[in-house]
Motif scaffolding. Structure first.
Motif, PDB file in Angstrom:
ATOM      1  N   TRP A  48       0.846  -1.190   0.000  1.00  0.00           N
ATOM      2  CA  TRP A  48       0.000   0.000   0.000  1.00  0.00           C
ATOM      3  C   TRP A  48       0.884   1.243   0.000  1.00  0.00           C
ATOM      4  O   TRP A  48       1.938   1.292   0.622  1.00  0.00           O
ATOM      5  N   GLY A  55      -4.588   5.240   5.845  1.00  0.00           N
ATOM      6  CA  GLY A  55      -5.698   4.823   5.002  1.00  0.00           C
ATOM      7  C   GLY A  55      -7.033   4.924   5.724  1.00  0.00           C
ATOM      8  O   GLY A  55      -8.035   5.377   5.155  1.00  0.00           O
ATOM      9  N   THR A  82      -5.830   6.335  -6.544  1.00  0.00           N
ATOM     10  CA  THR A  82      -5.422   5.612  -5.343  1.00  0.00           C
ATOM     11  C   THR A  82      -6.363   5.909  -4.186  1.00  0.00           C
ATOM     12  O   THR A  82      -6.689   5.020  -3.396  1.00  0.00           O
ATOM     13  N   VAL A  86      -8.264   2.990  -2.095  1.00  0.00           N
ATOM     14  CA  VAL A  86      -8.164   2.861  -0.631  1.00  0.00           C
ATOM     15  C   VAL A  86      -9.557   2.873  -0.002  1.00  0.00           C
ATOM     16  O   VAL A  86      -9.870   2.061   0.874  1.00  0.00           O
TER      17      VAL A  86
END
Length: 260
Positions: A48, A55, A82, A86
């Motif tokens: 990640w 996150g 992204t 997430v």
């Protein structure tokens, strides 16, 4: 001169408390729950780009502010795509863990009510009495602790509360538990106010019962007000299960904030 694209928000006390309303220790509990549910991923492949705590903060900030993916991206130093990944990955992991049913010998009082949440997804909502395209979300709270016990899946906003209640899985959860509701739940077996009929005014004792009923039932309205501090519940742009995940996550964070 090249600029280094760095995010501003990190899972630090000042940002966590500002954007989530949670003390850092309670936010850490939330991150732990997400991690136990597999929030770190399966372990293989690319790592990640954000630590798990960041996150989780990203999802919380998204629900709290209702900013777009393009607006959130520079705040965390990642791309809009992204941000979307997430949120899609972590949002189911913030779901409310339903409270255990009360022990038979323990008397608990629960309150149920529905609230209309404006949505954009035509498959989730319907034109409703608030003059918006909305979904009806049924929520049960504990009258003493004011914690959210459960929240049903959203239903079209043009459906009556009693109808949505019967079609949800909440009646099974609330079986053999004392649950109060407003007059919209007449005929559901829940405790509702006495009705005034034409030519038959309520007795003094019934008026007093209704006054006490209103006083206690107001707690669920206060809970809705607190939950709607999370702006995602004022105008949900998410499609499909997005509203359901948002309600569950907000209920989880509401309970953490209310826990002493």
């Amino acid at each position: 001169m090249s600029l280094v694209w760095r995010g501003v928000l990190r899972a630090e006390p000042v940002w966590v408390e500002t954007f989530t309303g949670l003390r850092i220790d309670r936010f850490a509990r939330l991150v732990k729950v997400v991690k136990e549910r597999g929030g770190n991923g399966p372990g293989g492949g690319r790592p990640w780009c954000l630590p798990l705590a960041d996150g989780v903060l990203l999802v919380a900030v998204f629900y709290r502010t209702n900013l777009t993916m393009r607006q959130l991206a520079p705040l965390f130093g990642i791309s809009p795509a992204t941000v979307c990944r997430v949120i899609q990955r972590l949002r189911p992991l913030l779901a409310l863990e339903r409270a255990p049913r009360p022990v038979a010998d323990t008397e608990r009082l629960w309150i149920v009510d529905g609230t209309l949440i404006p949505v954009r997804d035509r498959k989730v909502g319907a034109s409703s009495r608030n003059c918006r395209f909305s979904a009806n979300v049924q929520v049960i709270i504990d009258a003493d602790t004011r914690l959210v016990i459960a929240a049903a899946r959203p239903a079209p906003g043009n459906k009556a509360d009693a109808h949505v209640w019967r079609e949800s899985d909440l009646p099974a959860l609330a079986a053999s538990t004392t649950v109060i509701a407003d007059g919209a739940y007449l005929g559901t077996g829940l405790i509702v106010p006495h009705r005034k009929r034409a030519g038959r005014p309520l007795l003094r004792g019934q008026e007093e019962d209704n006054a006490e009923h209103r006083r206690v039932r107001a707690r669920v309205e206060h809970t809705f007000a607190r939950m709607k501090n999370w702006k995602i519940l004022r105008d949900c742009r998410q499609k499909g299960d997005g509203l359901h995940h948002a309600v569950q996550a907000v209920a989880t964070m509401h309970n953490l904030a209310m826990t002493r």
